[in-house]
Design an enzyme around this catalytic site. Structure first.
Site, PDB file in Angstrom:
ATOM      1  N   GLN A 108      -2.156   7.239  -7.139  1.00 12.61           N
ATOM      2  CA  GLN A 108      -2.558   7.337  -5.748  1.00 12.61           C
ATOM      3  C   GLN A 108      -1.362   7.774  -4.921  1.00 12.61           C
ATOM      4  OE1 GLN A 108      -1.853   5.400  -2.790  1.00 12.61           O
ATOM      5  NE2 GLN A 108      -3.554   6.047  -1.505  1.00 12.61           N
ATOM      6  N   ASP A 241     -10.212  10.626   3.818  1.00 19.02           N
ATOM      7  CA  ASP A 241      -8.746  10.602   3.796  1.00 19.02           C
ATOM      8  C   ASP A 241      -8.195  11.616   4.801  1.00 19.02           C
ATOM      9  OD1 ASP A 241      -6.003  10.880   3.181  1.00 19.02           O
ATOM     10  OD2 ASP A 241      -6.361  10.447   1.067  1.00 19.02           O
ATOM     11  N   GLY A 267     -11.445   5.963   2.885  1.00 21.90           N
ATOM     12  CA  GLY A 267     -10.312   6.755   3.335  1.00 21.90           C
ATOM     13  C   GLY A 267      -9.197   6.831   2.307  1.00 21.90           C
ATOM     14  N   HIS A 268      -7.953   6.873   2.788  1.00 22.96           N
ATOM     15  CA  HIS A 268      -6.791   7.063   1.931  1.00 22.96           C
ATOM     16  C   HIS A 268      -6.608   5.894   0.969  1.00 22.96           C
ATOM     17  CE1 HIS A 268      -3.012   9.008   0.947  1.00 22.96           C
ATOM     18  NE2 HIS A 268      -2.342   7.893   1.172  1.00 22.96           N
ATOM     19  N   PHE A 269      -6.820   4.683   1.439  1.00 21.16           N
ATOM     20  CA  PHE A 269      -6.711   3.497   0.595  1.00 21.16           C
ATOM     21  C   PHE A 269      -8.125   3.003   0.254  1.00 21.16           C
ATOM     22  CE2 PHE A 269      -2.415   3.425   2.420  1.00 21.16           C
ATOM     23  CZ  PHE A 269      -1.670   3.250   1.253  1.00 21.16           C
TER      24      PHE A 269
END
Length: 286
Positions: A108, A241, A267-269
Site C-alpha cells: 500500500q 483515493d 479511499g486511500h486507507f
C-alpha cells in the site's frame, strides 16, 4: 514438543537489524505460506491491525514498521539514509533474519516501491502480489500528487510537500473518498500524526518525498517484470483515493494476465472500512 498456534493472536516483536530497533507484527502458523504486509505513508503496520487476524488462519502474516515509522527506530537524517533503496534493504534484512524466503507481498502506498524492489530482486521467490493504492503506472498519479511533488522535484519548492505533514492532511488521507467518513475511528490518524510530530520527523519524511522521484523511472522496470514473470496479482483499490486514481488500478491489466482488479467503495486507507472484504479477496485469490 508440539506448539499450538492460536491464529487470531497477533505477536509484537522488536529485534535488532543492523544496529536499529525494528518492529514487526506477526500472526499465524509459521508453516503456512507467508504474506508480507508493507505499509504506506504516514502510517505503519498499525494500518493492518484489522486485516492481520483475518488472514492468520491461512497465512503466516508479517507486517514490519520501516525505519522512521511506527515503533521502529527513527534515527536522524544524518544517521540513516532515508531512501526507498535503503528502506527496502532493511526490510529484506529483517525478512532474512526471521527466515522468510518466498512470500506474497501486500503493498500500500510506500509499500509499492519497497515491495516491487523486493519482487524484482528475487522474482522466483514471489508467490503473488496484492496491490492497494500502490502505484506502478503514470496513469495513477493524480493532479493532486503532481501538484505537491513536481514543484519539489523540479524546483526544490517544498511548500506543498510540507502540507502533507499537517494534522488536517493526515486526517484527510483517511476520510477523503471513504463511504462513511464520520464512522471512522480517529485512532489511526491520531497515532500517525503523533509519530509525524516527533523531533526530526519532518526531515525524515522530506528526504523520502524527495527520493520518491527515483521511483517514477522504475515504473517501466516494474512493468517489464509484470510482463516477463506474470505474478498472480490482486488489485484492491479504493475508488475514492484522492492521490492514486482508478486508472492506476486498471493499468495493471495491461501487463498482467492473472490479475483481479477490485475497486472498493472507499479511499486511500480502504482497510479502515473494508478489511473483511480484502481478506476475503486474498483468500479467494491465493
Amino acid at each position: 514438543m508440539n506448539t499450538t498456534f492460536t491464529t487470531t493472536r497477533v505477536e509484537h516483536h522488536q529485534i535488532d537489524i543492523d544496529g536499529l530497533r525494528t518492529f514487526y507484527r506477526a500472526a499465524g502458523n509459521p508453516a503456512n505460506p507467508v504474506i508480507v504486509l508493507l505499509h504506506g505513508f504516514p502510517s505503519s503496520s498499525h494500518m493492518f491491525r484489522d486485516l492481520i487476524p483475518l488472514l492468520a488462519d491461512r497465512f503466516r502474516v508479517i507486517a514490519p514498521d520501516y525505519i522512521g515509522f511506527g515503533h521502529s527506530a527513527a534515527p536522524t537524517v544524518n544517521e540513516f539514509e532515508y531512501s526507498f533503496d535503503k528502506l527496502t534493504a532493511h526490510v529484506r534484512a529483517l525478512l532474512d533474519h526471521i527466515g522468510v524466503t518466498d512470500a506474497i507481498y501486500y503493498m500500500q502506498d510506500y509499500g509499492g516501491p519497497i515491495g516491487l524492489r523486493l519482487a524484482t530482486a528475487k522474482p522466483a521467490l514471489v508467490r503473488g502480489l496484492v496491490i492497494q493504492s500502490a502505484n506502478a503506472y503514470m496513469e495513477g498519479l493524480t493532479p493532486a500528487v503532481a501538484g505537491v511533488f513536481m514543484p519539489l522535484w523540479e524546483k526544490g519548492d517544498d511548500t506543498g510537500a510540507r502540507q502533507m505533514l499537517l494534522a488536517e492532511t493526515t486526517k484527510m488521507q483517511y476520510t477523503a473518498g471513504a463511504r462513511q467518513p464520520d464512522a471512522l475511528s480517529p485512532d489511526a490518524w491520531t497515532l500517525d500524526q503523533a509519530l509525524l510530530d516527533r523531533p526530526g520527523s519532518a526531515e525524515r519524511q522530506m528526504a523520502l518525498f524527495k527520493d520518491y522521484r527515483h521511483n517514477v523511472p522504475l515504473f517501466e522496470v516494474w512493468q517489464a517484470y509484470f510482463r516477463s514473470h506474470q505474478p498472480k496479482t490482486l488489485v484492491a483499490w479504493g475508488r475514492g483515493d484522492p492521490f492514486f486514481g482508478v486508472p492506476g488500478a486498471e493499468a495493471f491489466r495491461r501487463d498482467l494476465k492473472d490479475v483481479r482488479v477490485e475497486l472498493l467503495d472507499s479511499g486511500h486507507f480502504a482497510l479502515e472500512e473494508d478489511a473483511a472484504r480484502v481478506a476475503e479477496l486474498i483468500k479467494q485469490t491465493f
